[in-house]
Design a protein around this motif. Structure first.
Motif, mmCIF file in Angstrom:
data_model
loop_
_atom_site.group_PDB
_atom_site.id
_atom_site.type_symbol
_atom_site.label_atom_id
_atom_site.label_comp_id
_atom_site.label_asym_id
_atom_site.label_seq_id
_atom_site.Cartn_x
_atom_site.Cartn_y
_atom_site.Cartn_z
ATOM 1 N N ILE A 189 0.835 -1.193 0.000
ATOM 2 C CA ILE A 189 0.000 0.000 0.000
ATOM 3 C C ILE A 189 0.875 1.251 0.000
ATOM 4 O O ILE A 189 1.951 1.280 0.616
ATOM 5 C CB ILE A 189 -0.955 0.007 1.223
ATOM 6 N N MET A 190 0.409 2.274 -0.689
ATOM 7 C CA MET A 190 1.113 3.554 -0.672
ATOM 8 C C MET A 190 0.906 4.227 0.685
ATOM 9 O O MET A 190 -0.147 4.100 1.295
ATOM 10 C CB MET A 190 0.577 4.470 -1.783
ATOM 11 N N TYR A 213 2.710 -2.248 9.116
ATOM 12 C CA TYR A 213 3.255 -2.002 7.779
ATOM 13 C C TYR A 213 4.645 -1.373 7.887
ATOM 14 O O TYR A 213 4.881 -0.526 8.754
ATOM 15 C CB TYR A 213 2.336 -1.063 6.984
ATOM 16 N N SER A 214 5.544 -1.794 7.013
ATOM 17 C CA SER A 214 6.904 -1.235 6.990
ATOM 18 C C SER A 214 7.355 -1.092 5.531
ATOM 19 O O SER A 214 6.717 -1.622 4.612
ATOM 20 C CB SER A 214 7.856 -2.149 7.760
ATOM 21 N N GLU A 215 8.458 -0.365 5.334
ATOM 22 C CA GLU A 215 8.974 -0.168 3.971
ATOM 23 C C GLU A 215 9.228 -1.507 3.299
ATOM 24 O O GLU A 215 9.833 -2.405 3.880
ATOM 25 C CB GLU A 215 10.266 0.639 4.014
ATOM 26 N N SER A 216 8.739 -1.637 2.088
ATOM 27 C CA SER A 216 8.868 -2.907 1.365
ATOM 28 C C SER A 216 10.233 -2.995 0.685
ATOM 29 O O SER A 216 10.683 -2.038 0.041
ATOM 30 C CB SER A 216 7.760 -3.044 0.324
ATOM 31 N N GLU A 217 10.859 -4.140 0.820
ATOM 32 C CA GLU A 217 12.101 -4.394 0.109
ATOM 33 C C GLU A 217 11.816 -4.939 -1.289
ATOM 34 O O GLU A 217 12.644 -4.827 -2.198
ATOM 35 C CB GLU A 217 12.954 -5.390 0.894
ATOM 36 N N MET A 222 6.668 1.523 -1.585
ATOM 37 C CA MET A 222 5.387 1.124 -0.996
ATOM 38 C C MET A 222 5.630 0.468 0.362
ATOM 39 O O MET A 222 6.746 0.000 0.656
ATOM 40 C CB MET A 222 4.636 0.151 -1.909
ATOM 41 N N LEU A 223 4.589 0.440 1.169
ATOM 42 C CA LEU A 223 4.643 -0.241 2.458
ATOM 43 C C LEU A 223 4.155 -1.669 2.282
ATOM 44 O O LEU A 223 3.301 -1.955 1.440
ATOM 45 C CB LEU A 223 3.770 0.495 3.479
ATOM 46 N N GLU A 224 4.674 -2.581 3.098
ATOM 47 C CA GLU A 224 4.317 -3.996 2.993
ATOM 48 C C GLU A 224 3.818 -4.508 4.340
ATOM 49 O O GLU A 224 4.375 -4.164 5.383
ATOM 50 C CB GLU A 224 5.519 -4.816 2.537
#
Length: 869
Positions: A189-190, A213-217, A222-224
């Motif tokens: 998600i943004m 939610y955390s920063e997506s690798e 986007m958040l993951e």
């Protein structure tokens, strides 16, 4: 040299052009006027909305908290709530509920407690035994599927319990999330989109949301969703609830996943709320449709509710009670393993859902109730909301499992056939877009020994109807009524100068009907009920009643009023018959295209008729257009009823007989204005109120229970059941509820064989029903070449002596219980029955060919004996 300007000379318009312009102008004005009329009269007409008053609120629930109890009365369950008579328990892991009755120590379960030990059920049926509901649905391609609440929700931990007033609500998330356990909860998600969700949450909830939610690798920018959260079903449910509170939709989910470059395939799933509320001596079970949510392109079709509530085991004695015609019982464990389950729609199937081919002619289920009876206790289930959408099913142990059961199924939308290009090969199905909005409600009443058995069910229900003001207890009145229809005006095909038309002729004038009434009175029948048919608007199959005129050939208004007064003076009641919902094809003034009920699929106007004995099609006129009819849309019913009552109020007549308002209930699936059967019922009830306001007596043909509160009389009441193989006995359930409150008759006796009349007389006495005939002054052969040729035995002079004799035989017994309530009915042995009334009278009946003895009373063959006052 200046030029002389010449004036143009206008040529006069030709007469032809003038006439043409005038015609065009008149046509434009006429067309505009008609368009305005059409818009106002049909499209914008909304009087029916005044009758759509039923509403309900979806109560706000809170996290479930059990009531602490030192010693529970039901093992492995917690207390939800209690009152003076009952305790409601539940197991929050299985969603099973139980009601403990303090009065007798009986416990009733929503599901069998030993379902796992069932030796008959396969895996699917085992899941059904553990389910509180079974849901059938359609996918985007209008292909059907089935989810049960146990294997598709409870077993997967997809269940939430909430406390509501006097009860508990379970919210089931039903569906297979093995491929997508998070449903429409976004994995990616943004940040800006997540902020919009967090904005509607409490500070504590928002903090937790940002932690999940955390920063997506995998997807930069986007958040993951945290991997641990993705594996925790309860946390997923909680976070999904936060997203839903922010108005999150499937479209939002698909947008975010598309931004992440992830292919979306949402599984079909549903969120279903099921509520239990404890009442004085019962449990109210509801599914509020407004709380149902659909995901992944799934559309709810129908829901089976509490299929095994109070089910009887293979080791128990008892029976099921169903509203099959007059009523039936199905014994527990009756061994009829090859028989089809009992299945009937309440108030019959919606006419717009009926197949054109009729393979079974059955009497309707006119009561929205069923029961489960054991030796010392009974459960009465009454469908209070959603009854027009309900079908009842009953089955016995040994077929699918080891239980005897009865339950309702609610149809919440339908798929209709859309025939493309008139080619059956290219038929496709279209699905109604919205579910019918109703608070589907069944009230289970737990009856003690004083109300045991089917008689107890009837006594309890009658008492409740009297308490609610629906029924009024009568007083002893002496002679029972004698019911007779009079056929007045009839249409027949005639010709003038080679042109065919329908003319109206008199089979019985008002004056001749007066003669019949007076002669019957002189023969001892004073409590007579005359139903005069064909008195207006061109006869028996009359035109729609937005216009009303009394047929002059019959005697006109003065003759009609004189007839009503004569019947009253003779000691009887007079009714003028009217059909309000079925409009004959012979009415060339009825705008069926605008006012007829339509199918949803192809949009055709619904038209029906009689059953063709060769093709079994129920759309046949059998050679006569009058036998065919359109269904007046519920939308326009108020206009017709108001116009009819405004006119009929000017006539000095005693009563109105409703040919179809009490027994016929149709929806209208016109795509721009769908009116479902629940809404149609509200509209119909509003019209009963309008008719009641006339101050005239009201009578209905084959009345469904919703009309009981308005009626003085019922004709053609059901006095038998449909002989389904699974059924064991017919019972007068319908009659036990209304006897002593509403007078009622049998179907027409003219058309029974003489050798059957002894059994029919006994049947009338057993069921407390009065005789019912149809008469014409002229010979019935006069109708041979009309749409009423099926009335082949109606001549009064031929029938009067037999009618008086049969009335005397029935009245000899029933005059002693007229106005009394039928409080007990027993099947003593094959062909021997006992009926008891609240005035102390008991009637023993023997249908056998030999004398029988019961309770020390000797009952002759084919006869009866009475005891008491």
């Amino acid at each position: 040299m200046s030029k002389v300007k010449k004036n143009k000379i206008k040529r006069p318009m030709s007469l032809t052009k003038r006439i043409l312009l005038i015609i065009l102008a008149v046509a434009a004005v006429a067309g505009g006027s008609y368009l305005g009329y059409y818009l106002v009269h049909y499209v914008l007409y909304d009087r029916y909305e005044d009758f759509l008053t039923k509403s309900y609120e979806y109560e706000q629930g809170s996290e479930f908290a059990a009531v602490k109890e030192a010693k529970p009365d039901v093992a492995d369950m917690v207390l939800v709530t209690e009152n003076e008579s009952l305790k409601l328990y539940t197991n929050t892991e299985t969603a099973v509920v139980a009601v403990y009755d303090k009065r007798n120590g009986e416990t009733t379960y929503s599901n069998p407690v030993d379902a796992d030990e069932d030796a008959v059920a396969n895996k699917t049926n085992m899941n059904y035994l553990k389910s509180q509901f079974i849901l059938q649905y359609y996918n985007k391609d209008v292909k059907s599927g089935t989810f049960d609440s146990y294997s598709m929700a409870v077993e997967r931990g997809q269940l939430e319990a909430q406390t509501i007033e006097n009860g508990i609500r379970y919210i089931y998330t039903v569906g297979d999330f093995e491929t997508s356990k998070t449903g429409n909860l976004p994995i990616y998600i943004m940040k800006e989109k997540l902020d919009t969700v967090a904005a509607v949450l409490t500070e504590k909830e928002a903090t937790s949301l940002y932690r999940y939610y955390s920063e997506s690798e995998t997807v930069p920018g986007m958040l993951e969703l945290n991997g641990v959260v993705q594996k925790n079903v309860k946390t997923i449910a909680k976070v999904k609830g936060w997203f839903e509170s922010a108005g999150w939709t499937d479209a939002d989910y698909e947008e975010q996943m598309a931004l992440a470059g992830v292919e979306v395939k949402m599984p079909i799933s549903f969120k279903i709320p099921l509520e239990y509320r404890l009442e004085e001596d019962g449990l109210k079970v509801s599914i509020p449709v407004s709380g149902i949510e659909e995901f992944g392109g799934g559309s709810v079709y129908r829901i089976q509710l509490l299929r095994y509530m109070a089910a009887g085991g293979a080791d128990e004695e008892g029976y099921l009670v169903v509203p099959n015609g007059s009523g039936s019982i199905i014994n527990f464990n009756n061994g009829k393993l090859k028989a089809a389950n009992y299945s009937q729609y309440i108030y019959d199937m919606d006419p717009l859902a009926v197949n054109y081919t009729t393979t079974d002619i059955a009497d309707t289920a006119r009561l929205p109730l069923f029961g489960i009876c054991r030796e010392n206790s009974s459960v009465l289930a009454v469908i209070e909301d959603g009854k027009t959408l309900a079908n009842l099913t009953a089955g016995v142990a040994g077929v699918y499992n080891e239980y005897n059961y009865v339950y309702p199924t609610f149809v919440l939308r339908t798929a209709d056939n859309l025939s493309m290009f008139g080619d059956a090969i290219t038929d496709v199905y279209v699905l109604e877009p919205d579910m019918y909005d109703a608070n589907l409600t069944v009230r289970y009443s737990f009856l003690t020994e004083e109300n045991k058995g089917y008689a107890g069910l009837a006594n309890y229900y009658r008492a409740k109807l009297i308490e609610d003001g629906v029924l009024t207890a009568g007083n002893a009145t002496g002679d029972i009524p004698f019911y007779y229809d009079i056929i007045g005006g009839v249409r027949e095909t005639a010709h003038f100068l080679g042109v065919q038309y329908l003319r109206n002729f008199a089979m019985t004038t008002f004056e001749e009907a007066e003669t019949i009434s007076t002669e019957l009175a002189s023969l001892g029948i004073t409590n007579q009920v005359m139903n005069y048919q064909g008195w207006m608007n061109k006869g028996f199959y009359h035109d729609a009643v937005d216009r009303l005129w009394v047929t002059s050939k019959l005697g006109g208004v003065k003759g009609l009023e004189s007839l009503s007064n004569t019947v009253k003076a003779n000691g009887g009641r007079f009714y003028a018959d009217v059909a309000l919902q079925k409009v004959t094809y012979a009415d060339d003034g009825f705008n069926y295209e605008a006012e007829g009920a339509r199918y949803y699929g192809a949009g055709y106007v619904a038209g029906f008729g009689l059953i063709n004995p060769t093709t079994l099609r129920n759309t046949s006129g059998l050679g006569y257009m009058e036998n065919l009819y359109d269904i007046l849309s519920p939308k326009y019913l108020p206009r017709y009823v108001e116009k009819f009552t405004n006119k009929v109020n000017k006539y000095d007549i005693e009563g109105i007989a409703l040919r179809d308002l009490g027994n016929y209930l149709s929806s209208d699936k016109k795509r721009t204005n769908i009116i479902d059967r629940e809404e149609a019922l509200e509209i119909v009830l509003g019209q009963w109120d309008t008719l009641e306001d006339t101050g005239k007596n009201l009578m209905a043909d084959s009345a469904n229970d919703y009309s009981f509160g308005y009626l003085t009389d019922i004709i053609n009441a059901p006095i038998s059941d449909n002989e389904y193989f699974i059924v064991d006995e017919d019972i007068p359930l319908y009659e036990m509820i209304i006897h002593g409150c509403i007078d009622y008759s049998t179907s027409l006796l003219n058309f029974y064989d003489a050798e059957d009349m002894t059994g029919i007389v006994l049947n009338m006495i057993e069921y407390g029903a009065a005789p019912h005939y149809v008469f014409t002054w002229d010979e019935s052969s006069e109708m041979k070449k009309t749409a009423l040729n099926r009335y082949y035995a109606t001549t009064y002079e031929v029938w009067k002596n037999e009618a008086v004799e049969i009335y005397g035989q029935v009245n000899e017994a029933l005059q002693h219980v007229s106005g009394a309530q039928m409080i007990d009915h027993e099947i003593l042995e094959e062909g021997v029955r006992k009926v008891s009334y609240d005035n102390g009278v008991t009637i023993y009946l023997n249908y056998n060919d030999e004398t029988k003895t019961a309770g020390g009373i000797e009952i002759p063959a084919g006869s009866y004996r009475m005891e008491g006052n």
